[in-house]
Design a protein around this motif. Structure first.
Motif, PDB file in Angstrom:
ATOM      1  N   MET A  10       0.823  -1.197   0.000  1.00 57.37           N
ATOM      2  CA  MET A  10       0.000   0.000   0.000  1.00 57.37           C
ATOM      3  C   MET A  10       0.871   1.266   0.000  1.00 57.37           C
ATOM      4  O   MET A  10       0.429   2.310  -0.413  1.00 57.37           O
ATOM      5  N   ARG A  11       2.098   1.141   0.470  1.00 56.27           N
ATOM      6  CA  ARG A  11       2.985   2.302   0.525  1.00 56.27           C
ATOM      7  C   ARG A  11       3.211   2.895  -0.863  1.00 56.27           C
ATOM      8  O   ARG A  11       3.131   4.106  -1.057  1.00 56.27           O
ATOM      9  N   ALA A  12       3.462   2.052  -1.866  1.00 56.17           N
ATOM     10  CA  ALA A  12       3.683   2.550  -3.225  1.00 56.17           C
ATOM     11  C   ALA A  12       2.406   3.174  -3.783  1.00 56.17           C
ATOM     12  O   ALA A  12       2.455   4.214  -4.447  1.00 56.17           O
ATOM     13  N   VAL A  13       1.282   2.556  -3.496  1.00 60.43           N
ATOM     14  CA  VAL A  13      -0.002   3.114  -3.933  1.00 60.43           C
ATOM     15  C   VAL A  13      -0.229   4.463  -3.268  1.00 60.43           C
ATOM     16  O   VAL A  13      -0.616   5.438  -3.916  1.00 60.43           O
ATOM     17  N   ALA A  14       0.029   4.541  -1.961  1.00 53.60           N
ATOM     18  CA  ALA A  14      -0.145   5.804  -1.240  1.00 53.60           C
ATOM     19  C   ALA A  14       0.756   6.884  -1.832  1.00 53.60           C
ATOM     20  O   ALA A  14       0.329   8.020  -2.024  1.00 53.60           O
ATOM     21  N   ARG A  15       1.993   6.522  -2.154  1.00 51.79           N
ATOM     22  CA  ARG A  15       2.918   7.489  -2.765  1.00 51.79           C
ATOM     23  C   ARG A  15       2.353   7.980  -4.098  1.00 51.79           C
ATOM     24  O   ARG A  15       2.341   9.170  -4.391  1.00 51.79           O
ATOM     25  N   ASP A  16       1.839   7.069  -4.901  1.00 57.05           N
ATOM     26  CA  ASP A  16       1.275   7.426  -6.197  1.00 57.05           C
ATOM     27  C   ASP A  16       0.033   8.304  -6.035  1.00 57.05           C
ATOM     28  O   ASP A  16      -0.108   9.332  -6.699  1.00 57.05           O
ATOM     29  N   VAL A  17      -0.847   7.918  -5.134  1.00 57.12           N
ATOM     30  CA  VAL A  17      -2.125   8.625  -4.967  1.00 57.12           C
ATOM     31  C   VAL A  17      -1.930   9.988  -4.318  1.00 57.12           C
ATOM     32  O   VAL A  17      -2.536  10.979  -4.723  1.00 57.12           O
ATOM     33  N   VAL A  18      -1.073  10.058  -3.302  1.00 51.86           N
ATOM     34  CA  VAL A  18      -0.882  11.297  -2.550  1.00 51.86           C
ATOM     35  C   VAL A  18       0.142  12.206  -3.221  1.00 51.86           C
ATOM     36  O   VAL A  18       0.089  13.424  -3.075  1.00 51.86           O
ATOM     37  N   GLY A  19       1.074  11.634  -3.960  1.00 51.34           N
ATOM     38  CA  GLY A  19       2.042  12.444  -4.686  1.00 51.34           C
ATOM     39  C   GLY A  19       3.314  12.726  -3.934  1.00 51.34           C
ATOM     40  O   GLY A  19       4.135  13.521  -4.384  1.00 51.34           O
ATOM     41  N   GLU A  20       3.499  12.107  -2.792  1.00 47.76           N
ATOM     42  CA  GLU A  20       4.758  12.244  -2.059  1.00 47.76           C
ATOM     43  C   GLU A  20       4.981  11.008  -1.206  1.00 47.76           C
ATOM     44  O   GLU A  20       4.058  10.220  -0.991  1.00 47.76           O
ATOM     45  N   GLU A  21       6.196  10.842  -0.745  1.00 49.70           N
ATOM     46  CA  GLU A  21       6.555   9.660   0.040  1.00 49.70           C
ATOM     47  C   GLU A  21       5.834   9.675   1.385  1.00 49.70           C
ATOM     48  O   GLU A  21       5.965  10.627   2.159  1.00 49.70           O
ATOM     49  N   PRO A  22       5.059   8.635   1.692  1.00 55.90           N
ATOM     50  CA  PRO A  22       4.396   8.596   2.995  1.00 55.90           C
ATOM     51  C   PRO A  22       5.385   8.242   4.104  1.00 55.90           C
ATOM     52  O   PRO A  22       6.286   7.427   3.903  1.00 55.90           O
ATOM     53  N   LEU A  23       5.200   8.893   5.251  1.00 47.35           N
ATOM     54  CA  LEU A  23       5.993   8.527   6.421  1.00 47.35           C
ATOM     55  C   LEU A  23       5.410   7.276   7.054  1.00 47.35           C
ATOM     56  O   LEU A  23       6.146   6.398   7.504  1.00 47.35           O
ATOM     57  N   THR A  24       4.071   7.213   7.101  1.00 45.80           N
ATOM     58  CA  THR A  24       3.377   6.028   7.609  1.00 45.80           C
ATOM     59  C   THR A  24       2.098   5.816   6.806  1.00 45.80           C
ATOM     60  O   THR A  24       1.514   6.771   6.273  1.00 45.80           O
ATOM     61  N   VAL A  25       1.684   4.560   6.742  1.00 43.04           N
ATOM     62  CA  VAL A  25       0.405   4.175   6.143  1.00 43.04           C
ATOM     63  C   VAL A  25      -0.242   3.226   7.137  1.00 43.04           C
ATOM     64  O   VAL A  25       0.312   2.171   7.449  1.00 43.04           O
ATOM     65  N   GLU A  26      -1.400   3.629   7.671  1.00 46.13           N
ATOM     66  CA  GLU A  26      -2.056   2.837   8.706  1.00 46.13           C
ATOM     67  C   GLU A  26      -3.473   2.471   8.281  1.00 46.13           C
ATOM     68  O   GLU A  26      -4.292   3.351   8.018  1.00 46.13           O
ATOM     69  N   ARG A  27      -3.760   1.175   8.210  1.00 44.99           N
ATOM     70  CA  ARG A  27      -5.105   0.701   7.873  1.00 44.99           C
ATOM     71  C   ARG A  27      -6.047   1.077   9.010  1.00 44.99           C
ATOM     72  O   ARG A  27      -5.742   0.892  10.184  1.00 44.99           O
ATOM     73  N   GLN A  28      -7.206   1.629   8.670  1.00 40.31           N
ATOM     74  CA  GLN A  28      -8.198   2.039   9.656  1.00 40.31           C
ATOM     75  C   GLN A  28      -9.183   0.896   9.901  1.00 40.31           C
ATOM     76  O   GLN A  28      -9.382   0.048   9.039  1.00 40.31           O
ATOM     77  N   VAL A  29      -9.796   0.892  11.065  1.00 39.33           N
ATOM     78  CA  VAL A  29     -10.696  -0.211  11.431  1.00 39.33           C
ATOM     79  C   VAL A  29     -12.101  -0.020  10.883  1.00 39.33           C
ATOM     80  O   VAL A  29     -12.921  -0.911  10.982  1.00 39.33           O
ATOM     81  N   TYR A  30     -12.404   1.136  10.325  1.00 42.11           N
ATOM     82  CA  TYR A  30     -13.730   1.389   9.792  1.00 42.11           C
ATOM     83  C   TYR A  30     -13.682   1.460   8.276  1.00 42.11           C
ATOM     84  O   TYR A  30     -12.628   1.409   7.673  1.00 42.11           O
ATOM     85  N   GLY A  31     -14.834   1.597   7.691  1.00 45.75           N
ATOM     86  CA  GLY A  31     -14.926   1.696   6.242  1.00 45.75           C
ATOM     87  C   GLY A  31     -15.870   0.643   5.712  1.00 45.75           C
ATOM     88  O   GLY A  31     -15.443  -0.393   5.208  1.00 45.75           O
ATOM     89  N   HIS A  32     -17.154   0.859   5.865  1.00 48.09           N
ATOM     90  CA  HIS A  32     -18.183  -0.122   5.516  1.00 48.09           C
ATOM     91  C   HIS A  32     -17.955  -0.730   4.142  1.00 48.09           C
ATOM     92  O   HIS A  32     -17.899  -1.936   3.993  1.00 48.09           O
ATOM     93  N   GLY A  33     -17.840   0.080   3.129  1.00 47.73           N
ATOM     94  CA  GLY A  33     -17.636  -0.437   1.789  1.00 47.73           C
ATOM     95  C   GLY A  33     -16.257  -0.131   1.251  1.00 47.73           C
ATOM     96  O   GLY A  33     -16.033  -0.211   0.059  1.00 47.73           O
ATOM     97  N   SER A  34     -15.342   0.210   2.126  1.00 46.38           N
ATOM     98  CA  SER A  34     -14.020   0.675   1.705  1.00 46.38           C
ATOM     99  C   SER A  34     -12.929   0.062   2.557  1.00 46.38           C
ATOM    100  O   SER A  34     -13.159  -0.307   3.700  1.00 46.38           O
ATOM    101  N   ALA A  35     -11.740   0.001   1.994  1.00 47.56           N
ATOM    102  CA  ALA A  35     -10.526  -0.198   2.783  1.00 47.56           C
ATOM    103  C   ALA A  35      -9.932   1.198   2.929  1.00 47.56           C
ATOM    104  O   ALA A  35      -9.639   1.865   1.937  1.00 47.56           O
ATOM    105  N   THR A  36      -9.807   1.669   4.157  1.00 47.19           N
ATOM    106  CA  THR A  36      -9.413   3.047   4.423  1.00 47.19           C
ATOM    107  C   THR A  36      -8.054   3.083   5.105  1.00 47.19           C
ATOM    108  O   THR A  36      -7.793   2.296   6.014  1.00 47.19           O
ATOM    109  N   PHE A  37      -7.207   4.026   4.665  1.00 46.96           N
ATOM    110  CA  PHE A  37      -5.851   4.144   5.190  1.00 46.96           C
ATOM    111  C   PHE A  37      -5.579   5.591   5.580  1.00 46.96           C
ATOM    112  O   PHE A  37      -5.898   6.512   4.833  1.00 46.96           O
TER     113      PHE A  37
END
Length: 188
Positions: free
Chosen positions: A1-28
């Motif tokens: 997910m780190r590479a995806v986060a970098r691509d989506v956000v446009g910069e290197e993420p320091l952390t990527v943390e999966r959230q416990v909620y998100g009814h129809g989604s995987a949320t980070f």
């Protein structure tokens, strides 16, 4: 997910943390040098089709909503649709409510009731269940909405029997409930 986060956000993420909620989604939660943003992903682009309009509609009612920073429903860059929003200060209410004092819980409840009053002024819906603002839910009644939202009922006869018995005991009261917009999850 780190590479995806970098691509989506446009910069290197320091952390990527999966959230416990998100009814129809995987949320980070993605922390970068600039701050925190939330990346929600779903294999079904329809999950987010109405998100931008929902956020604008809720903001027009004076409700605090996150800003939509990016939205891609194409599935061309990744094998899922995604949206990126900014972050609110604080923590998810679901993670905090158990430790709140009665005063704090009453204050939150008053705020939620006021927000719901505002949302309740929107046009009445034509169906039940999750649906975009102004479009109505996809189900003809609450029974169908509950069955669609609880697929585990199909695989657990005991749970299904208890759930449906409880539902049947309140069905006469639910029959008169009009389809009214209520706050749940602005992405669905």
């Amino acid at each position: 997910m780190r590479a995806v986060a970098r691509d989506v956000v446009g910069e290197e993420p320091l952390t990527v943390e999966r959230q416990v909620y998100g009814h129809g989604s995987a949320t980070f939660a993605v922390r970068t040098a600039e701050g925190v943003v939330y990346v929600r992903t779903s294999p079904d682009p329809a999950t987010y089709r109405a998100t931008a309009a929902n956020l604008r509609g809720l903001a027009s009612l004076g409700l605090p909503v996150p800003r939509l920073l990016a939205l891609d429903l194409s599935l061309r860059r990744h094998p899922f649709a995604y949206l990126v929003t900014d972050a609110f200060a604080g923590r998810d209410l679901g993670l905090e409510i158990g430790s709140m004092s009665p005063y704090q819980a009453s204050s939150v409840a008053a705020s939620v009731v006021e927000a719901q009053r505002r949302v309740g002024r929107l046009a009445r819906g034509t169906g039940f269940g999750f649906g975009p603002l102004g479009a109505g839910g996809p189900h003809p009644d609450w029974a169908a909405a509950i069955r669609a939202d609880r697929p585990e009922l199909e695989d657990n006869a005991s749970l299904a029997a208890r759930t449906l018995a409880t539902f049947e005991s309140v069905r006469p009261r639910l029959h008169d409930v009009q389809a009214t917009c209520f706050l749940d999850d602005v992405t669905t």
